[in-house]
Motif scaffolding. Sequence first.
Motif, PDB file in Angstrom:
ATOM      1  N   TYR A 140      18.781   7.757   0.457  1.00 19.38           N
ATOM      2  CA  TYR A 140      18.228   6.623  -0.295  1.00 19.38           C
ATOM      3  C   TYR A 140      19.338   6.033  -1.165  1.00 19.38           C
ATOM      4  O   TYR A 140      19.937   6.754  -1.980  1.00 19.38           O
ATOM      5  CB  TYR A 140      17.074   7.087  -1.204  1.00 19.38           C
ATOM      6  N   ALA A 199      21.361   8.976  -2.639  1.00 23.37           N
ATOM      7  CA  ALA A 199      20.758  10.316  -2.757  1.00 23.37           C
ATOM      8  C   ALA A 199      20.520  10.875  -1.360  1.00 23.37           C
ATOM      9  O   ALA A 199      19.872  10.234  -0.532  1.00 23.37           O
ATOM     10  CB  ALA A 199      19.449  10.232  -3.516  1.00 23.37           C
ATOM     11  N   GLN A 249      11.402  10.181 -12.627  1.00 25.14           N
ATOM     12  CA  GLN A 249      10.349   9.481 -13.380  1.00 25.14           C
ATOM     13  C   GLN A 249       9.818   8.209 -12.714  1.00 25.14           C
ATOM     14  O   GLN A 249       8.900   7.582 -13.230  1.00 25.14           O
ATOM     15  CB  GLN A 249      10.861   9.134 -14.787  1.00 25.14           C
ATOM     16  N   GLY A 250      10.413   7.776 -11.577  1.00 24.07           N
ATOM     17  CA  GLY A 250      10.047   6.479 -10.993  1.00 24.07           C
ATOM     18  C   GLY A 250       8.572   6.365 -10.649  1.00 24.07           C
ATOM     19  O   GLY A 250       7.877   5.442 -11.100  1.00 24.07           O
ATOM     20  N   LEU A 251       8.066   7.292  -9.853  1.00 27.50           N
ATOM     21  CA  LEU A 251       6.663   7.227  -9.459  1.00 27.50           C
ATOM     22  C   LEU A 251       5.760   7.518 -10.661  1.00 27.50           C
ATOM     23  O   LEU A 251       4.693   6.911 -10.813  1.00 27.50           O
ATOM     24  CB  LEU A 251       6.388   8.217  -8.317  1.00 27.50           C
ATOM     25  N   ASN A 252       6.219   8.430 -11.520  1.00 33.25           N
ATOM     26  CA  ASN A 252       5.418   8.707 -12.721  1.00 33.25           C
ATOM     27  C   ASN A 252       5.207   7.439 -13.540  1.00 33.25           C
ATOM     28  O   ASN A 252       4.103   7.173 -14.021  1.00 33.25           O
ATOM     29  CB  ASN A 252       6.119   9.764 -13.585  1.00 33.25           C
ATOM     30  N   LEU A 260       2.555   4.339  -2.645  1.00 38.86           N
ATOM     31  CA  LEU A 260       1.817   5.279  -3.507  1.00 38.86           C
ATOM     32  C   LEU A 260       1.244   4.577  -4.741  1.00 38.86           C
ATOM     33  O   LEU A 260       0.122   4.877  -5.155  1.00 38.86           O
ATOM     34  CB  LEU A 260       2.728   6.444  -3.893  1.00 38.86           C
ATOM     35  N   ALA A 261       1.982   3.607  -5.294  1.00 38.66           N
ATOM     36  CA  ALA A 261       1.458   2.897  -6.471  1.00 38.66           C
ATOM     37  C   ALA A 261       0.278   2.002  -6.063  1.00 38.66           C
ATOM     38  O   ALA A 261      -0.791   2.048  -6.691  1.00 38.66           O
ATOM     39  CB  ALA A 261       2.567   2.071  -7.127  1.00 38.66           C
ATOM     40  N   THR A 273       1.653  -8.588   6.935  1.00 37.10           N
ATOM     41  CA  THR A 273       2.697  -8.941   5.961  1.00 37.10           C
ATOM     42  C   THR A 273       2.297 -10.185   5.178  1.00 37.10           C
ATOM     43  O   THR A 273       1.918 -11.202   5.763  1.00 37.10           O
ATOM     44  CB  THR A 273       4.026  -9.204   6.708  1.00 37.10           C
ATOM     45  N   GLY A 302       0.828  -1.214   0.000  1.00 42.26           N
ATOM     46  CA  GLY A 302       0.000   0.000   0.000  1.00 42.26           C
ATOM     47  C   GLY A 302       0.855   1.253   0.000  1.00 42.26           C
ATOM     48  O   GLY A 302       0.584   2.200   0.730  1.00 42.26           O
ATOM     49  N   SER A 355      10.189  14.627  -2.245  1.00 42.12           N
ATOM     50  CA  SER A 355       9.163  15.428  -2.923  1.00 42.12           C
ATOM     51  C   SER A 355       9.155  14.907  -4.340  1.00 42.12           C
ATOM     52  O   SER A 355      10.217  14.702  -4.923  1.00 42.12           O
ATOM     53  CB  SER A 355       9.548  16.908  -2.934  1.00 42.12           C
ATOM     54  N   PRO A 409      16.760   8.251  -9.777  1.00 36.44           N
ATOM     55  CA  PRO A 409      15.857   9.427  -9.758  1.00 36.44           C
ATOM     56  C   PRO A 409      16.335  10.593 -10.628  1.00 36.44           C
ATOM     57  O   PRO A 409      15.748  11.663 -10.578  1.00 36.44           O
ATOM     58  CB  PRO A 409      15.846   9.826  -8.267  1.00 36.44           C
ATOM     59  N   ASP A 430       4.700  -4.154  -4.160  1.00 37.04           N
ATOM     60  CA  ASP A 430       5.449  -4.227  -2.905  1.00 37.04           C
ATOM     61  C   ASP A 430       6.892  -3.785  -3.041  1.00 37.04           C
ATOM     62  O   ASP A 430       7.767  -4.234  -2.293  1.00 37.04           O
ATOM     63  CB  ASP A 430       5.339  -5.634  -2.291  1.00 37.04           C
ATOM     64  N   ILE A 458      -3.209  -4.700   0.933  1.00 37.07           N
ATOM     65  CA  ILE A 458      -2.529  -5.204   2.140  1.00 37.07           C
ATOM     66  C   ILE A 458      -1.168  -4.525   2.274  1.00 37.07           C
ATOM     67  O   ILE A 458      -0.363  -4.548   1.329  1.00 37.07           O
ATOM     68  CB  ILE A 458      -2.306  -6.736   2.044  1.00 37.07           C
ATOM     69  N   ASP A 459      -0.898  -3.942   3.443  1.00 34.91           N
ATOM     70  CA  ASP A 459       0.432  -3.358   3.660  1.00 34.91           C
ATOM     71  C   ASP A 459       0.953  -3.742   5.033  1.00 34.91           C
ATOM     72  O   ASP A 459       0.192  -3.813   5.999  1.00 34.91           O
ATOM     73  CB  ASP A 459       0.410  -1.831   3.517  1.00 34.91           C
TER      74      ASP A 459
HETATM   75  C1  LIG Z   1      15.700  10.179  -3.895  1.00 32.38           C
HETATM   76  C2  LIG Z   1      14.533   9.809  -4.747  1.00 32.38           C
HETATM   77  C3  LIG Z   1      13.796  10.785  -5.391  1.00 32.38           C
HETATM   78  C4  LIG Z   1      12.724  10.448  -6.207  1.00 32.38           C
HETATM   79  N1  LIG Z   1      12.054  11.431  -6.858  1.00 32.38           N
HETATM   80  C5  LIG Z   1      11.059  11.097  -7.694  1.00 32.38           C
HETATM   81  C6  LIG Z   1      10.369  12.109  -8.448  1.00 32.38           C
HETATM   82  O1  LIG Z   1      10.675  13.297  -8.352  1.00 32.38           O
HETATM   83  N2  LIG Z   1       9.369  11.731  -9.282  1.00 32.38           N
HETATM   84  C7  LIG Z   1       9.019  10.421  -9.439  1.00 32.38           C
HETATM   85  O2  LIG Z   1       8.117  10.130 -10.236  1.00 32.38           O
HETATM   86  N3  LIG Z   1       9.631   9.450  -8.739  1.00 32.38           N
HETATM   87  C8  LIG Z   1      10.646   9.748  -7.876  1.00 32.38           C
HETATM   88  N4  LIG Z   1      11.267   8.773  -7.170  1.00 32.38           N
HETATM   89  C9  LIG Z   1      10.796   7.366  -7.287  1.00 32.38           C
HETATM   90  C10 LIG Z   1       9.634   7.083  -6.321  1.00 32.38           C
HETATM   91  O3  LIG Z   1       9.970   7.483  -5.020  1.00 32.38           O
HETATM   92  C11 LIG Z   1       9.272   5.600  -6.330  1.00 32.38           C
HETATM   93  O4  LIG Z   1       9.142   5.177  -7.657  1.00 32.38           O
HETATM   94  C12 LIG Z   1       7.959   5.339  -5.588  1.00 32.38           C
HETATM   95  O5  LIG Z   1       7.990   5.874  -4.292  1.00 32.38           O
HETATM   96  C13 LIG Z   1       7.670   3.834  -5.523  1.00 32.38           C
HETATM   97  O6  LIG Z   1       6.396   3.608  -4.955  1.00 32.38           O
HETATM   98  P1  LIG Z   1       5.796   2.124  -4.882  1.00 32.38           P
HETATM   99  O7  LIG Z   1       4.459   2.285  -4.242  1.00 32.38           O
HETATM  100  O8  LIG Z   1       5.906   1.440  -6.195  1.00 32.38           O
HETATM  101  O9  LIG Z   1       6.801   1.314  -3.921  1.00 32.38           O
HETATM  102  P2  LIG Z   1       7.120   1.503  -2.364  1.00 32.38           P
HETATM  103  O10 LIG Z   1       7.039   2.927  -1.964  1.00 32.38           O
HETATM  104  O11 LIG Z   1       8.418   0.799  -2.135  1.00 32.38           O
HETATM  105  O12 LIG Z   1       5.942   0.744  -1.611  1.00 32.38           O
HETATM  106  C14 LIG Z   1       5.966  -0.633  -1.391  1.00 32.38           C
HETATM  107  C15 LIG Z   1       4.963  -0.958  -0.286  1.00 32.38           C
HETATM  108  O13 LIG Z   1       4.873  -2.386  -0.165  1.00 32.38           O
HETATM  109  C16 LIG Z   1       4.776  -2.721   1.211  1.00 32.38           C
HETATM  110  N5  LIG Z   1       5.228  -4.128   1.319  1.00 32.38           N
HETATM  111  C17 LIG Z   1       6.416  -4.647   0.917  1.00 32.38           C
HETATM  112  N6  LIG Z   1       6.451  -5.983   1.173  1.00 32.38           N
HETATM  113  C18 LIG Z   1       5.251  -6.298   1.731  1.00 32.38           C
HETATM  114  C19 LIG Z   1       4.682  -7.526   2.210  1.00 32.38           C
HETATM  115  N7  LIG Z   1       5.344  -8.704   2.150  1.00 32.38           N
HETATM  116  N8  LIG Z   1       3.439  -7.494   2.736  1.00 32.38           N
HETATM  117  C20 LIG Z   1       2.735  -6.342   2.818  1.00 32.38           C
HETATM  118  N9  LIG Z   1       3.232  -5.155   2.359  1.00 32.38           N
HETATM  119  C21 LIG Z   1       4.470  -5.132   1.830  1.00 32.38           C
HETATM  120  C22 LIG Z   1       5.678  -1.707   1.909  1.00 32.38           C
HETATM  121  O14 LIG Z   1       5.314  -1.550   3.263  1.00 32.38           O
HETATM  122  C23 LIG Z   1       5.398  -0.437   1.083  1.00 32.38           C
HETATM  123  O15 LIG Z   1       4.344   0.337   1.626  1.00 32.38           O
HETATM  124  C24 LIG Z   1      12.356   9.082  -6.353  1.00 32.38           C
HETATM  125  C25 LIG Z   1      13.087   8.090  -5.701  1.00 32.38           C
HETATM  126  C26 LIG Z   1      14.169   8.431  -4.904  1.00 32.38           C
HETATM  127  C27 LIG Z   1      14.963   7.351  -4.211  1.00 32.38           C
END
Ligand SMILES: Cc1cc2nc3c(=O)[nH]c(=O)nc-3n(C[C@H](O)[C@H](O)[C@H](O)COP(=O)(O)OP(=O)(O)OC[C@H]3O[C@@H](n4cnc5c(N)ncnc54)[C@H](O)[C@@H]3O)c2cc1C
Length: 407
Positions: A274, A193, A305-308, A16-17, A140, A14, A52, A301, A170, A35-36
Amino acid sequence: MTNAVTQEVLITGGGLAGGALALALAQAGLRVTLIDREVPAVHADPGFDGRSYALALGSKRLLANIGLWQAVAENAQPINGIKVSDGRAGEGPLSPFHLAFDAAEIEEGPMGYLLEDRFLRQAMLSALAESGVTHLTGQTVVAQEAEGSRIWVSLESGDSHDAALLIGCDGRQSGTAKRAGIGRTGWGYGQTAVVCAVSHEADHGGIAHQFFMPSGPLAILPLPGRRSSIVWSETDARAAELMALDDADFLDALRPAFGSFLGDISLAGMRFSYSLGLTLADSFVAPRLALAGDAAHGVHPIAGQGLNAGLRDVAALADVLETARMRGEDIGSALVLARYQQWRRFDTATLAVATDSFNRLFSNDNPLLRGLRDLGLGAVNALPGVRRAFIREAAGLTGDLPRLMRS
Ligand SMILES: Cc1cc2nc3c(=O)[nH]c(=O)nc-3n(C[C@H](O)[C@H](O)[C@H](O)COP(=O)(O)OP(=O)(O)OC[C@H]3O[C@@H](n4cnc5c(N)ncnc54)[C@H](O)[C@@H]3O)c2cc1C
């Protein structure tokens, strides 16, 4: 297995994606369990994540379409332009070679927005609470098994859940991918970073700066008010030294790299670090399973573009599943999942290669490469058509846009 609960879609993770995907699917009428392993208080803590995000216009449209943008808009800073320059510590971001993108060159308005994690995370938790999504927190996932038309997930607590489809959101170490036998390609960059917010004397005018230093890029990203978010990529050893400094010494180290174009700077919050690396899942799908967000692809980063890219997975997957459901198809079938993989895997592999090559090309002080990249920056800057193409790409307006990312 105990306490079995039946849903159409299970999402592990859970972040941002995963949160955005749960909201998008619930809005499309699917029964979703998210589930998170963290409890909301951890995600909602302002000290949880110092990032940010530079959110492309396409991502902003998705957040608006799933009802999140309204809650964060007043804390979002429009990006009116981007300046990219090459240099060495002490030269500041005013190197003679630079590339400037101006949002006025495209008709859609700002090319994106800067938004602090804490605001987006809080808005997401509130929206989830009212969405009809079953949000299991502090749980988990430890096992999963696809069997016929269902996939089963077991939690550490002993509970189990099943659905037609499991989506792994995840993160980079995705257990969902590992348990499905999906391999990964990737490597570490030996870079970390250092992230923080600074206050400064002058207005930033909504301009984001990407400043290439030999040991890694320094991004100075505009936040509301006279504040900017810093993403300072350094070698692991140097980043560890920077993190160990007290605030005054840290600022003394930052000032020569930052330059004086925004006046004097002071810290506006905590510092975070990070570790940086590349990771790309060898497949985005497996029987009754799909991957999205960092679980599918984690990139440097350097281009923000990662979150985008993760949000584009969300929008594409929501599109594919909603259409499949309307047609009466099995949403977890191989045929349906192949459509998602075909839509997203090539794009994200291209992004991974591009960010990796960019980081290698710019994170060094080789005079030959320096000469070539300065020529490249100057050449792109001189060609309005190419510049506009870059702006549209950065704004997330190119390619086959999923419904949730259209205006
Ligand atoms: C320094 C830095 C700057 C960045 N800046 C940008 C930016 O400007 N623009 C941009 O688009 N992107 C940026 N990014 C990338 C962005 O931060 C990531 O792509 C994004 O946060 C990933 O989100 P996610 O939800 O995919 O993964 P995550 O945030 O890793 O979420 C994974 C989730 O899964 C849960 N989880 C894991 N395993 C389990 C399990 N077994 N059971 C239950 N839950 C579980 C965790 O608790 C977590 O909540 C940046 C990254 C970094 C490092």
